[in-house]
Design a protein around this motif. Structure first.
Motif, PDB file in Angstrom:
ATOM      1  N   LYS A   1      29.178  -6.548  15.276  1.00 46.28           N
ATOM      2  CA  LYS A   1      28.232  -7.027  14.537  1.00 46.28           C
ATOM      3  C   LYS A   1      28.942  -7.859  13.360  1.00 46.28           C
ATOM      4  O   LYS A   1      28.438  -8.980  12.995  1.00 46.28           O
ATOM      5  N   LYS A   2      30.238  -7.371  13.015  1.00 47.45           N
ATOM      6  CA  LYS A   2      31.053  -8.357  12.013  1.00 47.45           C
ATOM      7  C   LYS A   2      31.468  -9.511  12.579  1.00 47.45           C
ATOM      8  O   LYS A   2      31.494 -10.586  11.826  1.00 47.45           O
ATOM      9  N   ALA A   3      32.005  -9.520  13.816  1.00 42.82           N
ATOM     10  CA  ALA A   3      31.982 -10.820  14.454  1.00 42.82           C
ATOM     11  C   ALA A   3      31.305 -11.786  14.454  1.00 42.82           C
ATOM     12  O   ALA A   3      31.317 -13.017  14.051  1.00 42.82           O
ATOM     13  N   TYR A   4      29.927 -11.336  14.740  1.00 38.81           N
ATOM     14  CA  TYR A   4      28.800 -12.288  14.936  1.00 38.81           C
ATOM     15  C   TYR A   4      28.596 -12.794  13.528  1.00 38.81           C
ATOM     16  O   TYR A   4      28.118 -14.057  13.324  1.00 38.81           O
ATOM     17  N   ILE A   5      28.371 -11.783  12.484  1.00 35.75           N
ATOM     18  CA  ILE A   5      28.110 -12.400  11.078  1.00 35.75           C
ATOM     19  C   ILE A   5      29.290 -13.209  10.515  1.00 35.75           C
ATOM     20  O   ILE A   5      29.040 -14.365  10.193  1.00 35.75           O
ATOM     21  N   ALA A   6      30.472 -13.270  10.941  1.00 40.63           N
ATOM     22  CA  ALA A   6      31.631 -14.125  10.767  1.00 40.63           C
ATOM     23  C   ALA A   6      31.304 -15.425  11.149  1.00 40.63           C
ATOM     24  O   ALA A   6      31.708 -16.566  10.645  1.00 40.63           O
ATOM     25  N   VAL A   7      31.076 -15.431  12.551  1.00 40.80           N
ATOM     26  CA  VAL A   7      30.597 -16.642  13.166  1.00 40.80           C
ATOM     27  C   VAL A   7      29.672 -17.399  12.692  1.00 40.80           C
ATOM     28  O   VAL A   7      29.896 -18.662  12.278  1.00 40.80           O
ATOM     29  N   ASP A   8      28.438 -16.497  12.485  1.00 42.62           N
ATOM     30  CA  ASP A   8      27.123 -17.321  11.888  1.00 42.62           C
ATOM     31  C   ASP A   8      27.481 -17.989  10.541  1.00 42.62           C
ATOM     32  O   ASP A   8      26.620 -18.954  10.282  1.00 42.62           O
ATOM     33  N   THR A   9      28.135 -17.161   9.695  1.00 45.39           N
ATOM     34  CA  THR A   9      28.444 -17.628   8.262  1.00 45.39           C
ATOM     35  C   THR A   9      29.469 -18.423   8.114  1.00 45.39           C
ATOM     36  O   THR A   9      30.013 -19.065   7.297  1.00 45.39           O
ATOM     37  N   ASN A  10      30.293 -18.921   9.339  1.00 47.40           N
ATOM     38  CA  ASN A  10      31.339 -19.690   9.577  1.00 47.40           C
ATOM     39  C   ASN A  10      32.562 -19.175   8.494  1.00 47.40           C
ATOM     40  O   ASN A  10      33.179 -20.080   7.884  1.00 47.40           O
ATOM     41  N   ALA A  11      32.869 -18.141   8.447  1.00 48.37           N
ATOM     42  CA  ALA A  11      33.826 -17.444   7.640  1.00 48.37           C
ATOM     43  C   ALA A  11      35.077 -17.915   8.131  1.00 48.37           C
ATOM     44  O   ALA A  11      35.571 -18.550   9.216  1.00 48.37           O
ATOM     45  N   ASP A  12      36.141 -17.835   7.265  1.00 51.18           N
ATOM     46  CA  ASP A  12      37.462 -18.368   7.610  1.00 51.18           C
ATOM     47  C   ASP A  12      38.209 -17.203   8.464  1.00 51.18           C
ATOM     48  O   ASP A  12      38.902 -18.045   9.491  1.00 51.18           O
ATOM     49  N   ASP A  13      37.743 -16.144   8.646  1.00 49.70           N
ATOM     50  CA  ASP A  13      38.336 -15.224   9.379  1.00 49.70           C
ATOM     51  C   ASP A  13      37.468 -14.972  10.614  1.00 49.70           C
ATOM     52  O   ASP A  13      37.755 -14.134  11.492  1.00 49.70           O
ATOM     53  N   LYS A  14      36.660 -16.031  11.091  1.00 45.10           N
ATOM     54  CA  LYS A  14      35.831 -15.671  12.436  1.00 45.10           C
ATOM     55  C   LYS A  14      36.594 -15.530  13.551  1.00 45.10           C
ATOM     56  O   LYS A  14      36.201 -14.801  14.482  1.00 45.10           O
ATOM     57  N   VAL A  15      37.719 -16.336  13.778  1.00 39.42           N
ATOM     58  CA  VAL A  15      38.561 -16.279  14.974  1.00 39.42           C
ATOM     59  C   VAL A  15      39.337 -14.891  15.100  1.00 39.42           C
ATOM     60  O   VAL A  15      39.060 -14.084  16.277  1.00 39.42           O
ATOM     61  N   GLU A  16      39.652 -14.504  13.926  1.00 41.91           N
ATOM     62  CA  GLU A  16      40.361 -13.082  13.877  1.00 41.91           C
ATOM     63  C   GLU A  16      39.200 -12.001  14.271  1.00 41.91           C
ATOM     64  O   GLU A  16      39.379 -10.965  14.927  1.00 41.91           O
ATOM     65  N   ALA A  17      38.228 -12.073  13.551  1.00 45.23           N
ATOM     66  CA  ALA A  17      37.108 -11.043  14.003  1.00 45.23           C
ATOM     67  C   ALA A  17      36.683 -11.080  15.210  1.00 45.23           C
ATOM     68  O   ALA A  17      36.336  -9.934  15.824  1.00 45.23           O
ATOM     69  N   VAL A  18      36.659 -12.100  15.875  1.00 46.59           N
ATOM     70  CA  VAL A  18      36.213 -12.284  17.460  1.00 46.59           C
ATOM     71  C   VAL A  18      37.014 -11.724  18.378  1.00 46.59           C
ATOM     72  O   VAL A  18      36.821 -10.889  19.213  1.00 46.59           O
TER      73      VAL A  18
END
Length: 86
Positions: free
Chosen positions: A33-50
């Motif tokens: 869920k955190k990874a999806y949120i990071a990707v959807d909000t274009n967060a800086d750590d999206k690659v790390e979350a995925v």
């Protein structure tokens, strides 16, 4: 309720393992869920979350909590959304 000693032990062991599996599965869902949120909000750590979510998915497969095809589908979905957001 079981009357035989070994059957009583199995009930206890199964309850313990069920609780452990439930905790791992719940944590896994949180990471995904955190990874999806990071990707959807274009967060800086999206690659790390995925990457972290993918690692947790693989660990769940190793422990026998997820089927390998279910894990592959989840990882593919994460990667697909990550690549689309780039």
């Amino acid at each position: 309720m079981p009357n035989i000693k070994s059957a009583k032990k199995r009930v206890k062991v199964i309850a313990t393992k069920t609780a452990q599996n439930k905790a791992i599965k719940s944590a896994l869902k949180t990471y995904i869920k955190k990874a999806y949120i990071a990707v959807d909000t274009n967060a800086d750590d999206k690659v790390e979350a995925v990457r972290l979510a993918t690692k947790k998915i693989d660990m769940a497969v190793t422990k026998g909590i997820l089927h390998k095809n279910t894990a592959a589908r989840a990882k593919s979905s994460l990667a697909k959304r990550l690549n689309a957001s780039a």
